[in-house]
Design a protein around this motif. Structure first.
Motif, PDB file in Angstrom:
ATOM      1  N   ASP A 217      27.292  50.318  46.897  1.00 23.48           N
ATOM      2  CA  ASP A 217      27.220  50.490  45.559  1.00 23.48           C
ATOM      3  C   ASP A 217      28.651  50.400  44.836  1.00 23.48           C
ATOM      4  O   ASP A 217      29.295  51.542  44.932  1.00 23.48           O
ATOM      5  CB  ASP A 217      26.858  51.886  45.101  1.00 23.48           C
ATOM      6  CG  ASP A 217      26.293  52.228  43.930  1.00 23.48           C
ATOM      7  OD1 ASP A 217      26.970  51.550  42.963  1.00 23.48           O
ATOM      8  OD2 ASP A 217      25.489  52.890  43.567  1.00 23.48           O
ATOM      9  N   ASP A 219      29.654  49.415  41.963  1.00 20.11           N
ATOM     10  CA  ASP A 219      29.804  50.057  40.551  1.00 20.11           C
ATOM     11  C   ASP A 219      30.068  51.503  40.788  1.00 20.11           C
ATOM     12  O   ASP A 219      31.262  52.076  40.188  1.00 20.11           O
ATOM     13  CB  ASP A 219      28.431  49.891  39.715  1.00 20.11           C
ATOM     14  CG  ASP A 219      28.308  48.440  39.261  1.00 20.11           C
ATOM     15  OD1 ASP A 219      29.242  47.722  39.373  1.00 20.11           O
ATOM     16  OD2 ASP A 219      27.194  48.051  38.880  1.00 20.11           O
ATOM     17  N   GLN A 220      29.465  52.313  41.498  1.00 20.35           N
ATOM     18  CA  GLN A 220      29.764  53.693  41.880  1.00 20.35           C
ATOM     19  C   GLN A 220      30.966  53.774  42.595  1.00 20.35           C
ATOM     20  O   GLN A 220      31.980  54.726  42.142  1.00 20.35           O
ATOM     21  CB  GLN A 220      28.649  54.246  42.639  1.00 20.35           C
ATOM     22  CG  GLN A 220      29.002  55.816  42.879  1.00 20.35           C
ATOM     23  CD  GLN A 220      28.825  56.710  41.838  1.00 20.35           C
ATOM     24  OE1 GLN A 220      28.513  56.109  40.750  1.00 20.35           O
ATOM     25  NE2 GLN A 220      28.695  57.877  42.086  1.00 20.35           N
ATOM     26  N   ARG A 222      33.593  51.881  42.438  1.00 27.74           N
ATOM     27  CA  ARG A 222      34.676  51.609  41.400  1.00 27.74           C
ATOM     28  C   ARG A 222      35.032  52.956  40.354  1.00 27.74           C
ATOM     29  O   ARG A 222      36.065  53.127  40.250  1.00 27.74           O
ATOM     30  CB  ARG A 222      34.439  50.574  40.289  1.00 27.74           C
ATOM     31  CG  ARG A 222      34.602  49.132  41.204  1.00 27.74           C
ATOM     32  CD  ARG A 222      33.960  48.012  40.374  1.00 27.74           C
ATOM     33  NE  ARG A 222      34.294  46.642  41.139  1.00 27.74           N
ATOM     34  CZ  ARG A 222      33.638  45.522  40.744  1.00 27.74           C
ATOM     35  NH1 ARG A 222      32.684  45.436  39.853  1.00 27.74           N
ATOM     36  NH2 ARG A 222      33.784  44.507  41.430  1.00 27.74           N
TER      37      ARG A 222
END
Length: 244
Positions: A217, A219-220, A222
């Motif tokens: 994941d 995005d998570q 980041r």
């Protein structure tokens, strides 16, 4: 009237030109890290300089991590350790802590930009071996936190392994610089060791980063890495406020 200023400037210019000539020679001959350079006598003849001038230039290139000299064996192209960059950035960061920590804050900015920006590539290249190493580091953090002990080495290992899949020596070196500055911050401001709840929270924060990496994941991961730097920013802000 003195002429020391211009003479010193001329001497510096000649030294810069000579170091440039030596690095050009290394590049032109396609020498690789660990390869031997021509002997001192050969360099003096080829570059048209005296022994003292050559040795002064070699000292500069040694300090920059370009040349390595081995007594009794000669001069070699230095290995890609980037130790000179590490030492320079670490020194600048530590010095800035005596002057409100501006450069140390910039180093945190750079590290955050690197980690957040590169985590997607790292996740794309991560292997099961890396995941096992990350898990081991988190477990060490959790065990130390339960006992109320600091886990600096495990934290350092976690971030090193996290970006190990990129095989980027420069990034690894910069992360090492951050740790030098991080510990200096605690020394300078006299920060007490975190209490047990704080240690448990920090360990838990690494656990959720690991789970995001394991789930790929990006995005998570980041978001979590961006949040991870708030603690060090708060320490720098506190130091800045106390310096006023």
């Amino acid at each position: 009237m003195t002429t020391n200023g211009p003479r010193r400037t001329d001497a510096k210019a000649r030294l810069r030109a000579l170091t440039s000539d030596i690095t050009a020679l290394i590049l032109d001959r396609n020498l690789l890290p660990g390869d031997p350079l021509p002997t001192e006598q050969e360099l003096m003849a080829e570059l048209g300089v005296g022994r003292n001038s050559l040795r002064e230039a070699v000292k500069v290139l040694q300090a920059l991590g370009i040349i390595d000299t081995r007594h009794g064996f000669g001069m070699f192209v230095a290995e890609n350790t980037l130790s000179a960059l590490h030492d320079s950035l670490s020194f600048r960061g530590q010095m800035s802590l005596r002057h409100r920590g501006h450069e140390a804050g910039e180093l945190v900015d750079v590290r955050q930009a690197l980690e957040v920006g590169l985590i997607g590539q790292a996740i794309g290249a991560v292997t099961e071996e890396h995941l096992l190493a990350l898990e081991a580091a988190v477990v060490r953090m959790e065990q130390s936190a339960v006992e109320g002990d600091m886990f600096t080495d495990a934290d350092r290992d976690f971030h090193r392994v996290l970006f190990e899949p990129l095989n980027n020596t420069l990034l690894t070196n910069l992360l090492g610089v951050f740790w030098e500055v991080y510990h200096s911050i605690h020394d300078v401001i006299g920060q007490a060791e975190p209490d047990k709840p704080t240690l448990l929270e920090t360990a838990a924060a690494h656990r959720v980063i690991l789970e995001a990496v394991r789930a790929k994941d990006i995005d998570q991961a980041r978001v979590l890495l961006g949040e991870h730097f708030q603690g060090i920013r708060q320490l720098l802000a506190r130091m800045h406020a106390e310096a006023k």
